[in-house]
Design a protein around this motif. Structure first.
Motif, PDB file in Angstrom:
ATOM      1  N   UNK A 134      -3.971  25.317 -33.631  1.00 31.12           N
ATOM      2  CA  UNK A 134      -4.846  24.159 -33.749  1.00 31.12           C
ATOM      3  C   UNK A 134      -5.729  24.034 -32.503  1.00 31.12           C
ATOM      4  N   UNK A 135      -7.027  24.092 -32.701  1.00 30.53           N
ATOM      5  CA  UNK A 135      -7.974  23.834 -31.618  1.00 30.53           C
ATOM      6  C   UNK A 135      -9.004  22.833 -32.125  1.00 30.53           C
ATOM      7  N   UNK A 136      -9.639  22.139 -31.213  1.00 35.15           N
ATOM      8  CA  UNK A 136     -10.602  21.113 -31.585  1.00 35.15           C
ATOM      9  C   UNK A 136     -12.036  21.617 -31.581  1.00 35.15           C
ATOM     10  N   UNK A 137     -12.281  22.773 -30.970  1.00 36.85           N
ATOM     11  CA  UNK A 137     -13.613  23.366 -30.958  1.00 36.85           C
ATOM     12  C   UNK A 137     -13.489  24.820 -30.543  1.00 36.85           C
ATOM     13  N   UNK A 138     -14.385  25.650 -31.069  1.00 38.69           N
ATOM     14  CA  UNK A 138     -14.431  27.076 -30.747  1.00 38.69           C
ATOM     15  C   UNK A 138     -15.849  27.455 -30.385  1.00 38.69           C
ATOM     16  N   UNK A 223     -23.185  21.401 -27.998  1.00 37.45           N
ATOM     17  CA  UNK A 223     -22.105  21.526 -28.980  1.00 37.45           C
ATOM     18  C   UNK A 223     -20.819  20.895 -28.447  1.00 37.45           C
ATOM     19  N   UNK A 224     -20.461  21.214 -27.217  1.00 40.12           N
ATOM     20  CA  UNK A 224     -19.230  20.661 -26.647  1.00 40.12           C
ATOM     21  C   UNK A 224     -19.313  19.149 -26.502  1.00 40.12           C
ATOM     22  N   UNK A 225     -20.491  18.649 -26.128  1.00 38.93           N
ATOM     23  CA  UNK A 225     -20.655  17.195 -25.989  1.00 38.93           C
ATOM     24  C   UNK A 225     -20.440  16.487 -27.318  1.00 38.93           C
ATOM     25  N   UNK A 226     -20.820  17.141 -28.405  1.00 39.13           N
ATOM     26  CA  UNK A 226     -20.656  16.534 -29.727  1.00 39.13           C
ATOM     27  C   UNK A 226     -19.256  16.743 -30.298  1.00 39.13           C
ATOM     28  N   UNK A 227     -18.700  17.926 -30.087  1.00 37.80           N
ATOM     29  CA  UNK A 227     -17.471  18.315 -30.769  1.00 37.80           C
ATOM     30  C   UNK A 227     -16.211  18.139 -29.923  1.00 37.80           C
ATOM     31  N   UNK A 228     -16.359  18.119 -28.608  1.00 37.90           N
ATOM     32  CA  UNK A 228     -15.220  17.907 -27.718  1.00 37.90           C
ATOM     33  C   UNK A 228     -15.698  17.013 -26.576  1.00 37.90           C
ATOM     34  N   UNK A 229     -16.056  15.770 -26.891  1.00 38.49           N
ATOM     35  CA  UNK A 229     -16.705  14.920 -25.908  1.00 38.49           C
ATOM     36  C   UNK A 229     -15.792  14.515 -24.748  1.00 38.49           C
ATOM     37  N   UNK A 230     -16.399  14.419 -23.596  1.00 39.15           N
ATOM     38  CA  UNK A 230     -15.716  13.917 -22.404  1.00 39.15           C
ATOM     39  C   UNK A 230     -15.847  12.404 -22.415  1.00 39.15           C
ATOM     40  N   UNK A 231     -14.740  11.713 -22.330  1.00 42.02           N
ATOM     41  CA  UNK A 231     -14.754  10.240 -22.392  1.00 42.02           C
ATOM     42  C   UNK A 231     -15.089   9.633 -21.026  1.00 42.02           C
TER      43      UNK A 231
END
Length: 231
Positions: A134-138, A223-231
């Motif tokens: 399980x990963x949240x983004x690739x 992509x990372x900002x949308x799919x694995x955002x830093x809070x």
């Protein structure tokens, strides 16, 4: 961002790994998987770039069982790397990367999900990891093993970003189109970079394509900002 060393525990020993923390000290995790050249100066630079964005970054030494590394000071870097990667057991390497993913996820600094980013050899390993864990983004840059891994495409459920160059001798246009057909879906983004060859993100003069490098990095950050955002 300072680099620290750590270990990924495995049944037959401890795999060395390198860790970078973001300025806040906490954030989502990114498993960073190497090119065939190992955890090189370039991979370390990209790790710092990702940490600066707010991610906890872990880069495991996937050659650890070989008791050898690529000596970047020599002229035969490519030959060294090809000799090392030829000795790896693929399934074992993927298993080691999954263990590194689990180690990263368990770290106290990690919050908000975990993704995987891979370049070339590491792009293929990252794709395989996303198929079995399980990963949240690739994010996969020109994953060199992807043509042999397309049977796993249906098992990759994470939002995915793929980069390819249109002048890649290792992954020519017809191969990239086969990859596109296999991985396509609403959660998949694939970008072609005009005139770029294989390893275009690597800043070594024999590989780099500056326009593609900058364009792909901007797309990766978005992509990372949308799919694995830093809070």
């Amino acid at each position: 961002m300072a680099e620290a060393t750590t270990t990924v525990p495995l049944a037959d020993g401890g795999m060395p790994a390198h860790l970078w923390l973001p300025p806040s000290g906490r954030g989502p995790g990114l498993l960073l998987l190497q090119e065939i050249f190992g955890v090189s100066t370039y991979i370390r630079d990209r790790a710092r770039d990702l940490a600066a964005l707010g991610y906890v970054v872990l880069a495991p030494e996937l050659y650890w069982r070989l008791a050898a590394t690529v000596d970047e000071s020599r002229d035969d870097v490519l030959e060294q790397a090809m000799a090392l990667v030829a000795q790896l057991d693929w399934e074992q390497t993927v298993g080691d990367a999954v263990a590194a993913l689990d180690t990263l996820r368990a770290r106290p600094e990690v919050e908000g999900g975990v993704g995987v980013v891979g370049f070339c050899f590491g792009g293929g390993v990252a794709f395989n990891v996303a198929a079995v864990a399980e990963v949240d983004a690739l994010v996969a840059y020109y994953g060199s093993a992807l043509p042999q891994l397309l049977g796993l495409a249906g098992r990759v459920r994470a939002p995915s970003l793929h980069h390819f160059g249109t002048a890649d001798d290792y992954l020519p246009p017809e191969t990239v189109e086969a990859i596109r057909a296999a991985v396509s879906g609403p959660e998949v983004e694939l970008h072609l970079h005009e005139g770029a060859g294989h390893a275009f993100d690597n800043p070594s003069p024999e590989f780099v394509h500056e326009r593609a490098r900058a364009e792909a990095w901007e797309q990766t950050v978005d992509f990372l900002a949308r799919r694995l955002p830093v809070r």
